[in-house]
Design a protein around this motif. Sequence first.
Motif, PDB file in Angstrom:
ATOM      1  N   ILE A 181       0.850  -1.209   0.000  1.00  0.00           N
ATOM      2  CA  ILE A 181       0.000   0.000   0.000  1.00  0.00           C
ATOM      3  C   ILE A 181       0.880   1.251   0.000  1.00  0.00           C
ATOM      4  N   THR A 182       1.969   1.228   0.761  1.00  0.00           N
ATOM      5  CA  THR A 182       2.880   2.382   0.779  1.00  0.00           C
ATOM      6  C   THR A 182       3.478   2.613  -0.611  1.00  0.00           C
ATOM      7  N   ALA A 183       3.846   1.525  -1.293  1.00  0.00           N
ATOM      8  CA  ALA A 183       4.408   1.655  -2.643  1.00  0.00           C
ATOM      9  C   ALA A 183       3.371   2.254  -3.594  1.00  0.00           C
ATOM     10  N   GLU A 189       1.820   9.559  -6.188  1.00  0.00           N
ATOM     11  CA  GLU A 189       2.443  10.774  -5.640  1.00  0.00           C
ATOM     12  C   GLU A 189       1.731  11.268  -4.386  1.00  0.00           C
ATOM     13  N   ARG A 190       1.267  10.319  -3.588  1.00  0.00           N
ATOM     14  CA  ARG A 190       0.663  10.589  -2.291  1.00  0.00           C
ATOM     15  C   ARG A 190      -0.522  11.560  -2.370  1.00  0.00           C
TER      16      ARG A 190
END
Length: 300
Positions: A181-183, A189-190
């Motif tokens: 999920i973080t990747a 780009e968050r």
Amino acid sequence: MAGESPRLTTPPKPVRIEQVFPELRSLARTTVRLHPRPGRPGTTESSLGGPLLWPADEPWPHCAEFDRHYAFERDLPSEPLPLVPILQLFARDVPELPFPAGTDVCQVLWCPLDHDPLYCPDVQVRWRDSASITRPRTEPPPVDLEYSADNYLPRPCALAPERVTEFPHYSDLDPELARRITAWEEQIERRWRYHYHLSVAPGTKVGGWVHWIQDPIWLTCECGHALEHLLTIASGESDGQSWKTWTPAEEHPGMDANGRPRRRLDRRPADLMIGDVGDVYLFTCPQCEHRPITTLTQCS
Ligand SMILES: [Zn+2]
Ligand SMILES: [Zn+2]
């Protein structure tokens, strides 16, 4: 409900995260967002900080942990303080609560002072049968305005319960899924973050996942059963990020080009401040009939 609080609706999420990560589907839970908003609730209504339906002949409760008050440079009272009404929930409004047999009201009260070692207000829960209260208390309960900490005295609020689907807190996820999920957040780009925008609902709510402020702490009862999240009483309904997706559509201020709200948003409608923007989590055992209560507080 008296209809003082208008219907409030969490908007659809900008990304259906369970479509990106289908393994989240089996982890979905329903929480009841209570949406406290300033109002004038009565004793026979569900409320936050409103008057409780209380038998006239039952003494008003006082703090049971008088020797555990934590001063924070303030004068402490010489006698136990009367407890303050925090939540009253009727089964007709929130049937999801695990009401013990023969009860239909859940009442949460606390001592309006910090308690050592967690700075948490001492929390007490009463389960009642509303039909058994034939002579309700008509006097307002005593409030000690001299010694009570303002931040633990809520503004009376009506409730507008809303059911929403939520997914586990990032820290409750399998680490491998959390890494993926973080990747994915980096890939987009968050623009949206799992934790703030897409997973677990912030604010005061019943059931569902816990919106942990610090690391998760899952406890067991004295019999060894896993405790379940009963409800959360929150300092605020959202934070500097989560307002973007969790503010009800009816109140949403819109977002400018810099991601800021277009007009002021009251994120703390009940005017509570638990420690440093903390939350109080109540847990109970669904298998023990008397519904033992365990309380945890976390602050940022
Ligand atoms: Zn106390
Ligand atoms: Zn148990």
